[in-house]
Scaffold this motif. Sequence first.
Motif, mmCIF file in Angstrom:
data_model
loop_
_atom_site.group_PDB
_atom_site.id
_atom_site.type_symbol
_atom_site.label_atom_id
_atom_site.label_comp_id
_atom_site.label_asym_id
_atom_site.label_seq_id
_atom_site.Cartn_x
_atom_site.Cartn_y
_atom_site.Cartn_z
ATOM 1 N N LEU A 290 -56.915 44.267 0.381
ATOM 2 C CA LEU A 290 -57.453 44.849 1.619
ATOM 3 C C LEU A 290 -57.587 43.739 2.641
ATOM 4 N N LYS A 291 -57.095 43.993 3.823
ATOM 5 C CA LYS A 291 -57.238 42.998 4.893
ATOM 6 C C LYS A 291 -57.770 43.699 6.123
ATOM 7 N N MET A 292 -58.711 43.065 6.758
ATOM 8 C CA MET A 292 -59.250 43.606 8.015
ATOM 9 C C MET A 292 -59.180 42.528 9.088
ATOM 10 N N ARG A 293 -58.817 42.926 10.282
ATOM 11 C CA ARG A 293 -58.976 42.018 11.432
ATOM 12 C C ARG A 293 -59.388 42.832 12.642
ATOM 13 N N ALA A 294 -60.262 42.248 13.409
ATOM 14 C CA ALA A 294 -60.767 42.939 14.594
ATOM 15 C C ALA A 294 -60.714 41.989 15.768
ATOM 16 N N SER A 295 -60.374 42.513 16.940
ATOM 17 C CA SER A 295 -60.267 41.646 18.109
ATOM 18 C C SER A 295 -60.697 42.371 19.369
ATOM 19 N N GLN A 296 -60.810 41.597 20.416
ATOM 20 C CA GLN A 296 -61.273 42.109 21.695
ATOM 21 C C GLN A 296 -60.447 41.445 22.788
ATOM 22 N N GLN A 297 -60.035 42.244 23.768
ATOM 23 C CA GLN A 297 -59.314 41.672 24.907
ATOM 24 C C GLN A 297 -60.308 40.999 25.825
ATOM 25 N N VAL A 298 -60.033 39.734 26.144
ATOM 26 C CA VAL A 298 -60.889 39.042 27.109
ATOM 27 C C VAL A 298 -60.031 38.416 28.195
ATOM 28 N N GLY A 299 -60.673 38.062 29.290
ATOM 29 C CA GLY A 299 -59.959 37.442 30.406
ATOM 30 C C GLY A 299 -59.364 38.480 31.332
ATOM 31 N N GLU A 300 -58.790 37.990 32.433
ATOM 32 C CA GLU A 300 -58.225 38.869 33.467
ATOM 33 C C GLU A 300 -56.757 38.526 33.708
ATOM 34 N N GLY A 301 -55.975 39.521 34.061
ATOM 35 C CA GLY A 301 -54.581 39.322 34.477
ATOM 36 C C GLY A 301 -53.776 38.460 33.525
ATOM 37 N N GLU A 302 -53.194 37.415 34.078
ATOM 38 C CA GLU A 302 -52.348 36.481 33.317
ATOM 39 C C GLU A 302 -53.098 35.830 32.155
ATOM 40 N N GLN A 303 -54.412 35.671 32.356
ATOM 41 C CA GLN A 303 -55.234 34.947 31.378
ATOM 42 C C GLN A 303 -55.676 35.829 30.198
ATOM 43 N N LYS A 304 -55.299 37.103 30.249
ATOM 44 C CA LYS A 304 -55.745 38.037 29.221
ATOM 45 C C LYS A 304 -55.238 37.664 27.826
ATOM 46 N N TYR A 305 -56.125 37.708 26.862
ATOM 47 C CA TYR A 305 -55.659 37.504 25.487
ATOM 48 C C TYR A 305 -56.575 38.213 24.493
ATOM 49 N N GLU A 306 -56.075 38.372 23.278
ATOM 50 C CA GLU A 306 -56.836 39.018 22.218
ATOM 51 C C GLU A 306 -57.705 37.967 21.534
ATOM 52 N N GLN A 307 -59.006 38.069 21.700
ATOM 53 C CA GLN A 307 -59.883 37.130 21.009
ATOM 54 C C GLN A 307 -60.249 37.686 19.637
ATOM 55 N N HIS A 308 -60.066 36.841 18.631
ATOM 56 C CA HIS A 308 -60.410 37.245 17.272
ATOM 57 C C HIS A 308 -61.930 37.436 17.160
ATOM 58 N N ILE A 309 -62.347 38.544 16.551
ATOM 59 C CA ILE A 309 -63.777 38.808 16.370
ATOM 60 C C ILE A 309 -64.174 38.632 14.907
ATOM 61 N N SER A 310 -63.411 39.260 14.043
ATOM 62 C CA SER A 310 -63.804 39.265 12.646
ATOM 63 C C SER A 310 -62.591 39.545 11.770
ATOM 64 N N GLY A 311 -62.602 38.954 10.588
ATOM 65 C CA GLY A 311 -61.512 39.219 9.653
ATOM 66 C C GLY A 311 -62.036 39.100 8.240
ATOM 67 N N ALA B 201 -64.884 50.541 3.741
ATOM 68 C CA ALA B 201 -65.975 50.966 4.638
ATOM 69 C C ALA B 201 -66.831 49.771 5.052
ATOM 70 N N ALA B 202 -67.086 48.889 4.093
ATOM 71 C CA ALA B 202 -67.905 47.708 4.392
ATOM 72 C C ALA B 202 -67.200 46.800 5.401
ATOM 73 N N MET B 203 -65.886 46.705 5.285
ATOM 74 C CA MET B 203 -65.116 45.873 6.226
ATOM 75 C C MET B 203 -65.194 46.421 7.640
#
Length: 244
Positions: free
Chosen positions: A6-27, A42-44
């Motif tokens: 089982l593998k989990m990864r979660a991320s969030q888009q941060v930044g604006e325009g050109e600077q936008k990237y997926e920031q890793h939150i949890s894995g 479920a726990a993951m």
Amino acid sequence: MDYYSLKMRASQQVGEGEQKYEQHISGAERIVGHDNVEAVCAAMVRRALTHSKGDPDFINVKIEKISEDDIQILDALPVTRIDVDTWQQGRDKAFELIGEAAVGIREKLPELLRETFPMRGAMLYDIATGTRLEPDHERGVRATYMDALHSSVVDSQKNHFNEAIVLATKVANAPGMVAEFCISDDPNYVTGYVASKELGYVRIMKMKEMGDENGGRIFLFDSRKAKAEDCINYLQKKKVLIKV
Ligand code: WAQ
Ligand code: MG
């Protein structure tokens, strides 16, 4: 017996325009028996949704059946601990323990830790050439397909040490690996470690200032000892269970 990865990864888009990237939150990665797949899954998801790094807007859970024949069993690295008064002393200790192999990262460390913070994986740093070897620098190299042997338990809270000893043992056994340097990116978790087959797993009780989010992992690799490709392959593909 059949196992499931089982593998989990979660991320969030941060930044604006050109600077936008997926920031890793949890894995997280686990290898469990059939009957535990659902609960661990479920726990993951709960873990991803309640992380101090923020609210994810993307969560990926991957479940794969794996064959027992493909699993390598390893003994956990022996564990020791070092108490220090300040995080600066902690870092000095870490560099002292790793020695020669860490010379190239010592000066640059604060900068490297800011770079590792949004990464999902670790930096793979070649001590022979002083260069980074990850195919994708924003992602890093992630060690996966690992768990403690007989780990049926579902931790309701992340146990930093239990997860780290599994990861560090797998990493230390990768071809060409010289040492690992780790500081959590969780702002409230200041204990870090250095690890290698020679050093074992050395917990250093203070490695950063409380509240500081900059952290990450640096895998110190020697390209004179093995091919980067073989090391990355081992980290990302080989299935291992760790006897703790
Ligand atoms: N493979 C490669 N890098 C990883 C992995 C992985 N499976 N998991 C995490 N990382 C990288 C990633 O960049 C994270 O942002 C960073 O490491 C920190 O991860 O004995 O909690 O899970 O008490 O926040 C050390 C325990 C805890 C010390 C480390 O790391 C102790 C920790 P975190
Ligand atoms: Mg973290």
